[in-house]
Design a protein around this motif. Structure first.
Motif, mmCIF file in Angstrom:
data_model
loop_
_atom_site.group_PDB
_atom_site.id
_atom_site.type_symbol
_atom_site.label_atom_id
_atom_site.label_comp_id
_atom_site.label_asym_id
_atom_site.label_seq_id
_atom_site.Cartn_x
_atom_site.Cartn_y
_atom_site.Cartn_z
ATOM 1 N N PHE A 1 -7.412 -4.081 -6.744
ATOM 2 C CA PHE A 1 -6.314 -3.144 -6.929
ATOM 3 C C PHE A 1 -6.924 -1.758 -7.065
ATOM 4 O O PHE A 1 -8.015 -1.605 -7.608
ATOM 5 C CB PHE A 1 -5.513 -3.461 -8.203
ATOM 6 C CG PHE A 1 -4.692 -4.720 -8.133
ATOM 7 C CD1 PHE A 1 -3.342 -4.659 -7.853
ATOM 8 C CD2 PHE A 1 -5.277 -5.963 -8.354
ATOM 9 C CE1 PHE A 1 -2.575 -5.822 -7.796
ATOM 10 C CE2 PHE A 1 -4.521 -7.122 -8.304
ATOM 11 C CZ PHE A 1 -3.174 -7.053 -8.022
ATOM 12 N N GLY A 2 -6.206 -0.745 -6.571
ATOM 13 C CA GLY A 2 -6.701 0.615 -6.772
ATOM 14 C C GLY A 2 -6.801 1.402 -5.485
ATOM 15 O O GLY A 2 -6.077 1.164 -4.511
ATOM 16 N N ALA A 3 -7.734 2.362 -5.495
ATOM 17 C CA ALA A 3 -7.839 3.330 -4.399
ATOM 18 C C ALA A 3 -8.428 2.693 -3.149
ATOM 19 O O ALA A 3 -9.456 2.018 -3.201
ATOM 20 C CB ALA A 3 -8.695 4.502 -4.838
ATOM 21 N N ASP B 1 -3.741 14.518 6.923
ATOM 22 C CA ASP B 1 -2.872 14.777 5.764
ATOM 23 C C ASP B 1 -2.973 13.706 4.676
ATOM 24 O O ASP B 1 -2.323 13.844 3.632
ATOM 25 C CB ASP B 1 -1.395 14.908 6.183
ATOM 26 C CG ASP B 1 -1.168 16.050 7.164
ATOM 27 O OD1 ASP B 1 -1.863 17.080 7.024
ATOM 28 O OD2 ASP B 1 -0.315 15.908 8.056
ATOM 29 N N LEU B 2 -3.746 12.655 4.870
ATOM 30 C CA LEU B 2 -3.857 11.618 3.846
ATOM 31 C C LEU B 2 -4.800 12.076 2.740
ATOM 32 O O LEU B 2 -5.954 12.411 2.993
ATOM 33 C CB LEU B 2 -4.376 10.311 4.448
ATOM 34 C CG LEU B 2 -4.585 9.157 3.456
ATOM 35 C CD1 LEU B 2 -3.253 8.720 2.847
ATOM 36 C CD2 LEU B 2 -5.271 7.977 4.132
ATOM 37 N N ALA B 3 -4.266 12.082 1.498
ATOM 38 C CA ALA B 3 -5.085 12.460 0.354
ATOM 39 C C ALA B 3 -5.420 11.263 -0.522
ATOM 40 O O ALA B 3 -6.533 11.151 -1.035
ATOM 41 C CB ALA B 3 -4.372 13.530 -0.470
ATOM 42 N N THR B 4 -4.448 10.374 -0.693
ATOM 43 C CA THR B 4 -4.640 9.222 -1.580
ATOM 44 C C THR B 4 -3.993 7.986 -0.973
ATOM 45 O O THR B 4 -2.882 8.060 -0.441
ATOM 46 C CB THR B 4 -4.014 9.471 -2.966
ATOM 47 O OG1 THR B 4 -4.530 10.689 -3.504
ATOM 48 C CG2 THR B 4 -4.325 8.319 -3.924
ATOM 49 N N ALA B 5 -4.674 6.861 -1.063
ATOM 50 C CA ALA B 5 -4.121 5.572 -0.637
ATOM 51 C C ALA B 5 -4.377 4.570 -1.751
ATOM 52 O O ALA B 5 -5.497 4.465 -2.258
ATOM 53 C CB ALA B 5 -4.768 5.099 0.659
ATOM 54 N N MET B 6 -3.324 3.851 -2.143
ATOM 55 C CA MET B 6 -3.431 2.922 -3.269
ATOM 56 C C MET B 6 -2.985 1.516 -2.847
ATOM 57 O O MET B 6 -1.957 1.352 -2.178
ATOM 58 C CB MET B 6 -2.575 3.390 -4.443
ATOM 59 C CG MET B 6 -2.970 4.755 -4.996
ATOM 60 S SD MET B 6 -4.645 4.787 -5.685
ATOM 61 C CE MET B 6 -4.444 3.670 -7.073
ATOM 62 N N LEU B 7 -3.750 0.525 -3.259
ATOM 63 C CA LEU B 7 -3.414 -0.880 -3.026
ATOM 64 C C LEU B 7 -2.833 -1.448 -4.311
ATOM 65 O O LEU B 7 -3.472 -1.379 -5.366
ATOM 66 C CB LEU B 7 -4.661 -1.660 -2.616
ATOM 67 C CG LEU B 7 -4.463 -3.123 -2.223
ATOM 68 C CD1 LEU B 7 -3.707 -3.221 -0.903
ATOM 69 C CD2 LEU B 7 -5.812 -3.832 -2.095
ATOM 70 N N SER B 8 -1.631 -2.039 -4.246
ATOM 71 C CA SER B 8 -1.011 -2.508 -5.486
ATOM 72 C C SER B 8 -0.495 -3.932 -5.352
ATOM 73 O O SER B 8 -1.280 -4.863 -5.231
ATOM 74 C CB SER B 8 0.101 -1.548 -5.919
ATOM 75 O OG SER B 8 1.060 -1.367 -4.881
ATOM 76 N N ASP B 9 0.803 -4.134 -5.322
ATOM 77 C CA ASP B 9 1.410 -5.458 -5.490
ATOM 78 C C ASP B 9 0.922 -6.490 -4.478
ATOM 79 O O ASP B 9 0.648 -6.163 -3.311
ATOM 80 C CB ASP B 9 2.927 -5.360 -5.361
ATOM 81 C CG ASP B 9 3.546 -4.463 -6.411
ATOM 82 O OD1 ASP B 9 2.817 -4.012 -7.309
ATOM 83 O OD2 ASP B 9 4.758 -4.192 -6.325
ATOM 84 N N ILE B 10 0.836 -7.743 -4.932
ATOM 85 C CA ILE B 10 0.596 -8.873 -4.037
ATOM 86 C C ILE B 10 1.961 -9.341 -3.541
ATOM 87 O O ILE B 10 2.739 -9.928 -4.295
ATOM 88 C CB ILE B 10 -0.128 -10.019 -4.758
ATOM 89 C CG1 ILE B 10 -1.469 -9.535 -5.311
ATOM 90 C CG2 ILE B 10 -0.336 -11.210 -3.827
ATOM 91 C CD1 ILE B 10 -2.163 -10.553 -6.204
ATOM 92 N N GLY C 1 0.831 -1.195 0.000
ATOM 93 C CA GLY C 1 0.000 0.000 0.000
ATOM 94 C C GLY C 1 0.864 1.243 0.000
ATOM 95 O O GLY C 1 1.895 1.291 0.671
ATOM 96 N N THR C 2 0.482 2.252 -0.771
ATOM 97 C CA THR C 2 1.212 3.522 -0.811
ATOM 98 C C THR C 2 0.268 4.649 -0.417
ATOM 99 O O THR C 2 -0.907 4.655 -0.813
ATOM 100 C CB THR C 2 1.796 3.777 -2.210
ATOM 101 O OG1 THR C 2 0.771 3.595 -3.190
ATOM 102 C CG2 THR C 2 2.940 2.815 -2.503
ATOM 103 N N PHE C 3 0.799 5.609 0.334
ATOM 104 C CA PHE C 3 -0.017 6.673 0.915
ATOM 105 C C PHE C 3 0.611 8.035 0.605
ATOM 106 O O PHE C 3 1.815 8.220 0.774
ATOM 107 C CB PHE C 3 -0.142 6.465 2.422
ATOM 108 C CG PHE C 3 -0.693 5.099 2.785
ATOM 109 C CD1 PHE C 3 -2.053 4.880 2.825
ATOM 110 C CD2 PHE C 3 0.169 4.041 3.038
ATOM 111 C CE1 PHE C 3 -2.565 3.632 3.130
ATOM 112 C CE2 PHE C 3 -0.329 2.789 3.343
ATOM 113 C CZ PHE C 3 -1.701 2.577 3.388
ATOM 114 N N PHE C 4 -0.220 8.973 0.129
ATOM 115 C CA PHE C 4 0.268 10.276 -0.316
ATOM 116 C C PHE C 4 -0.538 11.402 0.315
ATOM 117 O O PHE C 4 -1.738 11.239 0.604
ATOM 118 C CB PHE C 4 0.157 10.397 -1.846
ATOM 119 C CG PHE C 4 0.801 9.263 -2.591
ATOM 120 C CD1 PHE C 4 2.152 9.297 -2.896
ATOM 121 C CD2 PHE C 4 0.060 8.157 -3.002
ATOM 122 C CE1 PHE C 4 2.751 8.254 -3.583
ATOM 123 C CE2 PHE C 4 0.644 7.112 -3.701
ATOM 124 C CZ PHE C 4 2.003 7.169 -3.990
#
Length: 361
Positions: free
Chosen positions: A139-141, A150-159, A88-91
């Motif tokens: 996969f996705g948001a 401060d969290l604007a976007t969170a993305m779920l990606s790689d297994i 997961g990546t957080f921006f």
């Protein structure tokens, strides 16, 4: 055992009647016949139940908990469902990565994920709260369960580590007979196969003994779902089997003196071009998706056989045969794989995936 003719209702009733003296009326409707018939029916049902019981206590016919208990007596335990570990990546609003608290919960497509480990700034491991392969799918948001500053976007990606469903009866039964017949012992090839195949996230494994001299072993892994494993999964498995910092010391599952290197299979993309003859009512656009589906099925079947049949060979003839099964396709010719009309032989460490599919008419 109890499903032969001698245990059927008519045979049991006849044996009972044969024991009655012949000077007594034994015809249907007589007192003795009507008295014995219900008893014969009950005995028949008892034999049916005994036969079913025999089936439940033999591994080749048992199901559900009876199969689980039967194989466990031999040390082969049913694999339970596991939880998917994802990246997961957080921006923030500027696009910069931000850290979130361990234990933060997010959801996507009705599946919840919990932040479990920090990888780097703004990058974390998330574990599915739903066991099984369902956790591998979205996969996705991501959306947070609670407000995060401060969290604007969170993305779920790689297994990172794929989740697995509980082992089915057929899978358990097949694995049981393989493991019982392989006779694993003291770090032989069968021992390594069983040891590593039983670990979470492993779908298949090939063992290369004496890989770099005596005592060295290479284990090539395919992840659950018949796909290449992630670097995180390989790292986790390496620590379980033979930790890098203590290689050969027997602090993992590998025997003392064995240095084990775990690696994963790699994708090789197969681009396919072929020419189709279609019936009068069909266009290329109408068959494109169906053709791609049969190609995917063919490549998946090859990956499923990798553990036994590697190196795999992608052959033109069976591929064309599968395409011919698509409704509307009359003939197939001039098929090329990666620009060549010949079969493609992969290395032991490669598995195929579909690339572009170009259909000509």
């Amino acid at each position: 055992m109890y499903n032969t003719e001698e245990y059927e209702y008519e045979a049991i009733l006849q044996r009972m009647l044969d024991r009655v003296p012949d000077d007594i009326d034994k015809r249907p409707g007589s007192i003795i016949y009507d008295a014995l018939a219900p008893a014969a029916a009950e005995l028949t049902q008892a034999y049916i139940d005994l036969s079913a019981g025999d089936d439940l206590y033999n591994v080749d016919t048992a199901t559900d908990e009876y199969l689980t208990r039967g194989t466990a007596q031999w040390g082969v335990n049913r694999k339970q469902a596991t939880f998917s570990v994802r990246k997961g990546t957080f921006f923030d609003s500027t696009g910069a990565g931000i850290d979130v608290a361990i234990g933060s919960r997010f959801f996507i497509e009705d599946i919840n994920y919990t932040v479990t480990e920090r990888i780097s700034q703004g990058v974390f491991k998330l574990t599915s709260e739903t066991s099984g392969v369902m956790g591998n799918k979205p996969f996705g948001a991501l959306l947070p369960m609670e407000y995060i500053n401060d969290l604007a976007t969170a993305m779920l990606s790689d297994i990172l580590i794929p989740g697995e469903d509980e082992e089915t009866d057929d899978q358990l039964r097949e694995r049981f007979f393989v493991e019982i017949n392989e006779k694993p012992f003291g770090g032989n090839v069968a021992d390594y196969r069983q040891m590593i195949r039983a670990l979470d996230g492993v779908g298949a494994v090939r063992i290369t003994p004496v890989w770099q001299g005596g005592g060295s072993v290479k284990a090539t892994i395919m992840a659950t779902g018949h796909v290449p494993p992630s670097a995180a999964l390989i790292e986790q498995l390496q620590e379980q089997v033979d930790p890098v910092l203590f290689a050969g010391q027997g602090l993992g599952l590998a025997p003392i003196g064995h240095t084990v290197t775990l690696t994963g299979v790699d994708w090789i993309t197969i681009n396919i071009t072929t020419t189709l003859a279609l019936d009068d009512d069909t266009t290329i656009g109408q068959v494109q998706q169906d053709v791609e589906e049969v190609i995917n099925a063919y490549l998946l079947a090859l990956r499923q056989s990798w553990e036994v049949d590697a190196p795999l060979v992608i052959r033109v003839a069976p591929l064309e045969s599968r395409i011919l099964t698509v409704s509307g396709v009359v003939d197939v010719n001039s098929t090329q794989l990666n620009g060549s009309a010949t079969n493609i032989t992969l290395t032991v460490d490669q598995v195929p995936q579909k690339g572009t599919v170009t259909l000509n008419e």
